[in-house]
Write an enzyme that holds these catalytic residues in place. Structure first.
Site, PDB file in Angstrom:
ATOM      1  N   GLU A  96       0.828  -1.198   0.000  1.00 52.26           N
ATOM      2  CA  GLU A  96       0.000   0.000   0.000  1.00 52.26           C
ATOM      3  C   GLU A  96       0.861   1.247   0.000  1.00 52.26           C
ATOM      4  O   GLU A  96       1.928   1.266   0.592  1.00 52.26           O
ATOM      5  CB  GLU A  96      -0.846   0.023   1.269  1.00 52.26           C
ATOM      6  CG  GLU A  96      -1.743  -1.163   1.396  1.00 52.26           C
ATOM      7  CD  GLU A  96      -2.192  -1.373   2.827  1.00 52.26           C
ATOM      8  OE1 GLU A  96      -2.286  -0.380   3.580  1.00 52.26           O
ATOM      9  OE2 GLU A  96      -2.429  -2.526   3.184  1.00 52.26           O
ATOM     10  N   CYS A 117       3.083   8.285   1.566  1.00 52.37           N
ATOM     11  CA  CYS A 117       3.501   7.339   2.599  1.00 52.37           C
ATOM     12  C   CYS A 117       3.854   6.022   1.909  1.00 52.37           C
ATOM     13  O   CYS A 117       2.988   5.351   1.351  1.00 52.37           O
ATOM     14  CB  CYS A 117       2.358   7.165   3.588  1.00 52.37           C
ATOM     15  SG  CYS A 117       2.716   6.000   4.883  1.00 52.37           S
ATOM     16  N   CYS A 124       5.634  -7.376   7.824  1.00 55.47           N
ATOM     17  CA  CYS A 124       6.580  -6.807   8.765  1.00 55.47           C
ATOM     18  C   CYS A 124       6.878  -7.860   9.831  1.00 55.47           C
ATOM     19  O   CYS A 124       5.995  -8.624  10.208  1.00 55.47           O
ATOM     20  CB  CYS A 124       5.995  -5.564   9.421  1.00 55.47           C
ATOM     21  SG  CYS A 124       7.154  -4.701  10.503  1.00 55.47           S
ATOM     22  N   CYS A 128       4.228  -5.390  16.164  1.00 53.79           N
ATOM     23  CA  CYS A 128       3.681  -4.425  17.128  1.00 53.79           C
ATOM     24  C   CYS A 128       2.215  -4.781  17.376  1.00 53.79           C
ATOM     25  O   CYS A 128       1.489  -5.131  16.441  1.00 53.79           O
ATOM     26  CB  CYS A 128       3.785  -3.004  16.589  1.00 53.79           C
ATOM     27  SG  CYS A 128       5.480  -2.471  16.351  1.00 53.79           S
ATOM     28  N   CYS A 131      -0.772  -2.994  15.268  1.00 58.83           N
ATOM     29  CA  CYS A 131      -0.576  -2.711  13.841  1.00 58.83           C
ATOM     30  C   CYS A 131      -1.041  -3.856  12.955  1.00 58.83           C
ATOM     31  O   CYS A 131      -0.754  -5.021  13.225  1.00 58.83           O
ATOM     32  CB  CYS A 131       0.898  -2.420  13.588  1.00 58.83           C
ATOM     33  SG  CYS A 131       1.283  -2.110  11.869  1.00 58.83           S
ATOM     34  N   SER A 203      10.770   6.414   9.183  1.00 64.46           N
ATOM     35  CA  SER A 203      10.162   6.115  10.475  1.00 64.46           C
ATOM     36  C   SER A 203      10.558   4.711  10.900  1.00 64.46           C
ATOM     37  O   SER A 203      10.482   3.769  10.118  1.00 64.46           O
ATOM     38  CB  SER A 203       8.638   6.218  10.345  1.00 64.46           C
ATOM     39  OG  SER A 203       8.020   5.934  11.578  1.00 64.46           O
ATOM     40  N   SER A 226       8.848   5.579  16.195  1.00 62.32           N
ATOM     41  CA  SER A 226       7.554   5.139  16.712  1.00 62.32           C
ATOM     42  C   SER A 226       7.771   4.751  18.160  1.00 62.32           C
ATOM     43  O   SER A 226       8.204   3.646  18.451  1.00 62.32           O
ATOM     44  CB  SER A 226       7.052   3.943  15.891  1.00 62.32           C
ATOM     45  OG  SER A 226       6.718   4.390  14.596  1.00 62.32           O
ATOM     46  N   LEU A 227       7.494   5.663  19.073  1.00 60.19           N
ATOM     47  CA  LEU A 227       7.817   5.426  20.483  1.00 60.19           C
ATOM     48  C   LEU A 227       6.668   4.703  21.185  1.00 60.19           C
ATOM     49  O   LEU A 227       6.823   3.608  21.696  1.00 60.19           O
ATOM     50  CB  LEU A 227       8.164   6.751  21.170  1.00 60.19           C
ATOM     51  CG  LEU A 227       8.960   6.588  22.460  1.00 60.19           C
ATOM     52  CD1 LEU A 227      10.336   6.013  22.183  1.00 60.19           C
ATOM     53  CD2 LEU A 227       9.068   7.918  23.196  1.00 60.19           C
ATOM     54  N   HIS A 228       5.501   5.364  21.221  1.00 58.51           N
ATOM     55  CA  HIS A 228       4.255   4.740  21.722  1.00 58.51           C
ATOM     56  C   HIS A 228       4.261   4.308  23.180  1.00 58.51           C
ATOM     57  O   HIS A 228       3.258   3.786  23.669  1.00 58.51           O
ATOM     58  CB  HIS A 228       3.844   3.545  20.857  1.00 58.51           C
ATOM     59  CG  HIS A 228       3.864   3.820  19.381  1.00 58.51           C
ATOM     60  ND1 HIS A 228       3.589   5.054  18.836  1.00 58.51           N
ATOM     61  CD2 HIS A 228       4.132   3.011  18.321  1.00 58.51           C
ATOM     62  CE1 HIS A 228       3.702   4.985  17.521  1.00 58.51           C
ATOM     63  NE2 HIS A 228       4.023   3.772  17.183  1.00 58.51           N
ATOM     64  N   ASN A 302      -5.919   4.155  15.460  1.00 62.99           N
ATOM     65  CA  ASN A 302      -6.845   3.773  14.404  1.00 62.99           C
ATOM     66  C   ASN A 302      -7.248   2.331  14.660  1.00 62.99           C
ATOM     67  O   ASN A 302      -6.395   1.446  14.623  1.00 62.99           O
ATOM     68  CB  ASN A 302      -6.061   3.789  13.086  1.00 62.99           C
ATOM     69  CG  ASN A 302      -6.725   4.594  12.014  1.00 62.99           C
ATOM     70  OD1 ASN A 302      -7.942   4.737  11.975  1.00 62.99           O
ATOM     71  ND2 ASN A 302      -5.907   5.128  11.125  1.00 62.99           N
ATOM     72  N   CYS A 345      -1.626   1.725   8.537  1.00 63.35           N
ATOM     73  CA  CYS A 345      -0.584   0.826   8.110  1.00 63.35           C
ATOM     74  C   CYS A 345      -1.018  -0.631   7.870  1.00 63.35           C
ATOM     75  O   CYS A 345      -1.375  -1.345   8.803  1.00 63.35           O
ATOM     76  CB  CYS A 345       0.433   0.884   9.233  1.00 63.35           C
ATOM     77  SG  CYS A 345       1.989   0.224   8.843  1.00 63.35           S
TER      78      CYS A 345
HETATM   79  N1  SAH Z   1       7.970   0.258  11.030  1.00 62.26           N
HETATM   80  C1  SAH Z   1       8.045   1.684  10.951  1.00 62.26           C
HETATM   81  C2  SAH Z   1       7.178   2.285   9.847  1.00 62.26           C
HETATM   82  C3  SAH Z   1       5.772   1.749   9.728  1.00 62.26           C
HETATM   83  S1  SAH Z   1       4.589   2.268  10.930  1.00 62.26           S
HETATM   84  C4  SAH Z   1       7.706   2.290  12.274  1.00 62.26           C
HETATM   85  O1  SAH Z   1       7.384   1.556  13.188  1.00 62.26           O
HETATM   86  O2  SAH Z   1       7.828   3.496  12.428  1.00 62.26           O
HETATM   87  C5  SAH Z   1       4.291   3.923  10.542  1.00 62.26           C
HETATM   88  C6  SAH Z   1       3.452   4.620  11.573  1.00 62.26           C
HETATM   89  O3  SAH Z   1       2.082   4.158  11.530  1.00 62.26           O
HETATM   90  C7  SAH Z   1       3.980   4.353  12.948  1.00 62.26           C
HETATM   91  O4  SAH Z   1       4.099   5.469  13.767  1.00 62.26           O
HETATM   92  C8  SAH Z   1       2.960   3.382  13.425  1.00 62.26           C
HETATM   93  O5  SAH Z   1       3.040   3.343  14.767  1.00 62.26           O
HETATM   94  C9  SAH Z   1       1.662   3.931  12.832  1.00 62.26           C
HETATM   95  N2  SAH Z   1       0.503   3.009  12.912  1.00 62.26           N
HETATM   96  C10 SAH Z   1       0.463   1.713  12.607  1.00 62.26           C
HETATM   97  N3  SAH Z   1      -0.746   1.168  12.883  1.00 62.26           N
HETATM   98  C11 SAH Z   1      -1.498   2.171  13.380  1.00 62.26           C
HETATM   99  C12 SAH Z   1      -2.835   2.242  13.868  1.00 62.26           C
HETATM  100  N4  SAH Z   1      -3.633   1.182  13.905  1.00 62.26           N
HETATM  101  N5  SAH Z   1      -3.275   3.456  14.303  1.00 62.26           N
HETATM  102  C13 SAH Z   1      -2.477   4.526  14.271  1.00 62.26           C
HETATM  103  N6  SAH Z   1      -1.219   4.507  13.836  1.00 62.26           N
HETATM  104  C14 SAH Z   1      -0.716   3.352  13.394  1.00 62.26           C
END
Ligand code: SAH
Length: 372
Positions: A96, A117, A124, A128, A131, A203, A226-228, A302, A345
């Site tokens: 995508e 994007c 992957c 996570c 995701c 990222s 991507s800290l979270h 999301n 994503c």
């Molecule tokens: N692997 C890399 C790039 C892909 S994720 C990374 O981890 O940064 C790109 C962004 O989309 C990241 O910040 C990820 O956390 C976010 N993302 C993925 N799934 C999501 C979801 N369900 N809701 C909101 N953001 C999401």
């Protein structure tokens, strides 16, 4: 008898590579420049269209190279909104690419600019817990040509120019570092796509050793993390990669990155109700951001079909942001675009590949893992 090699894409070939190959063929560097002019300026889709090259040279080139390796399977969304492209690769897999009209104020861009994007892998491996991309596991890296072609395909279909690139689509870009750096070189080059390095953001989920390696890359690209989670206990619950590279190790690598760079890094933080949206996390996040001189981008979660997690209320999102703002941290809260077209994503590819039976529906299995 050996199997003929898969033809290389000219979109993933640098001018230097062409020049040295042309030298072997007893062709001048000038001819190589003519080729990249056709490929990146005029965007021809066939070597046959390179009419100022001799028939023999065209024949030789098309034996070795191809210009397009993917097709557009579907486009969701419309002009002036977020548009999501599902691309079918030469091996029948899908990735995508999402075109976002006004780029985030965070990146310092004008409102009339467009951000793409880009995906870096099919699937992957990092798994996570929030995701969709990781749900079906990892299939393969995208080649440099496939990374560049996402931009070229979208520009051709939309008739619009892409101004910014974020490697925030499916996959972990730093797990595909060699192809990523080559693609960035081609996207940036004046003979290539011509996008400024400051307009490209990589990222990562936080692969510390690869961050150190990328810090040596000469182009002044941007880095987003991507800290979270602002403490190891919270981040461990969300991102398994944190067990391999805990926060202290990640921040050490980021110190190496920032010592080499003028651009500030961005800490991305998805807000998930009851998981990482406590104000204690906001205070810790502010401390980290201050020390790293980083920007913070808050993203309301999301919902992914089959996963239990939810986004917090807007009041709670605002309260989290307020802590950071009061601490003097530059913070954006991205009320997301594209929820309606599964723009998070990996969601669309997951649907497509499951429907075609390429992958088994992984959602039920994942739910069990999280509950365990
Ligand atoms: N692997 C890399 C790039 C892909 S994720 C990374 O981890 O940064 C790109 C962004 O989309 C990241 O910040 C990820 O956390 C976010 N993302 C993925 N799934 C999501 C979801 N369900 N809701 C909101 N953001 C999401």
């Amino acid at each position: 008898m050996s199997v003929p090699a898969q033809p290389q894409s000219l979109l993933g070939t640098t001018l230097d590579e062409l020049v040295s190959m042309f030298a072997e063929w007893e062709q001048t560097a000038y001819r190589a420049k003519q080729v990249v002019e056709w490929v990146f300026r005029r965007r021809v889709t066939s070597v046959e269209d390179m009419t100022n090259l001799s028939r023999e040279l065209r024949a030789k080139l098309s034996e070795r190279f191809t210009l397009r390796t993917m097709t557009i399977q579907s486009v969701t969304g419309s002009k002036d909104t977020t548009r999501k492209y599902l691309l079918r690769l030469h091996d029948g897999r899908f990735v995508e690419t999402v075109l976002i009209p006004a780029s985030p104020a965070l990146y310092g861009d004008r409102a009339d600019r467009r951000t793409l994007c880009v995906s870096s892998q099919v699937g992957c491996a990092y798994d996570c817990n929030f995701c969709a991309s990781g749900l079906a596991g990892f299939t393969r890296n995208l080649s440099a040509g496939e990374l560049v072609e996402q931009v070229v395909q979208v520009e051709a279909q939309s008739g619009e120019r892409v101004d910014n690139i974020v490697f925030m689509g499916m996959g972990e870009p730093l797990a595909n570092l060699t192809n990523l750096m080559k693609a960035i070189e081609i996207l940036n080059a004046h003979w290539g796509v011509g996008i400024g390095a400051r307009h490209m953001t990589v990222s990562t989920s936080g692969l510390a050793p690869q961050i150190r390696k990328l810090a040596e890359f000469p182009l002044q690209i941007r880095l987003a993390i991507s800290l979270h989670g602002a403490s190891d206990d919270v981040r461990n619950k969300i991102m398994p990669v944190n067990k391999k590279y805990p926060l202290a190790e990640l921040f050490d690598a980021l110190d190496v990155w920032t010592s080499n760079r003028k651009q500030r890094i961005t800490l991305e933080y998805i807000l998930i109700e009851g998981v990482n949206d406590g104000l204690d996390q906001a205070h810790l996040l502010a401390d980290h951001a201050r020390r790293l001189d980083a920007l913070v981008n808050l993203i309301p979660y999301n919902t992914v079909e089959g996963l239990e997690w939810k986004r917090p209320s807007e009041t709670r999102q605002d309260a989290f942001k307020e802590v950071l703002v009061r601490a003097g941290i530059m913070t954006t809260l991205r009320r997301e675009k594209g929820h309606d077209i599964s723009a998070a994503c990996g969601q669309l590819r997951l649907k497509q590949e499951t429907e075609l039976g390429i992958i088994e529906s992984p959602v039920a299995r994942k739910r069990e893992t999280i509950e365990a």
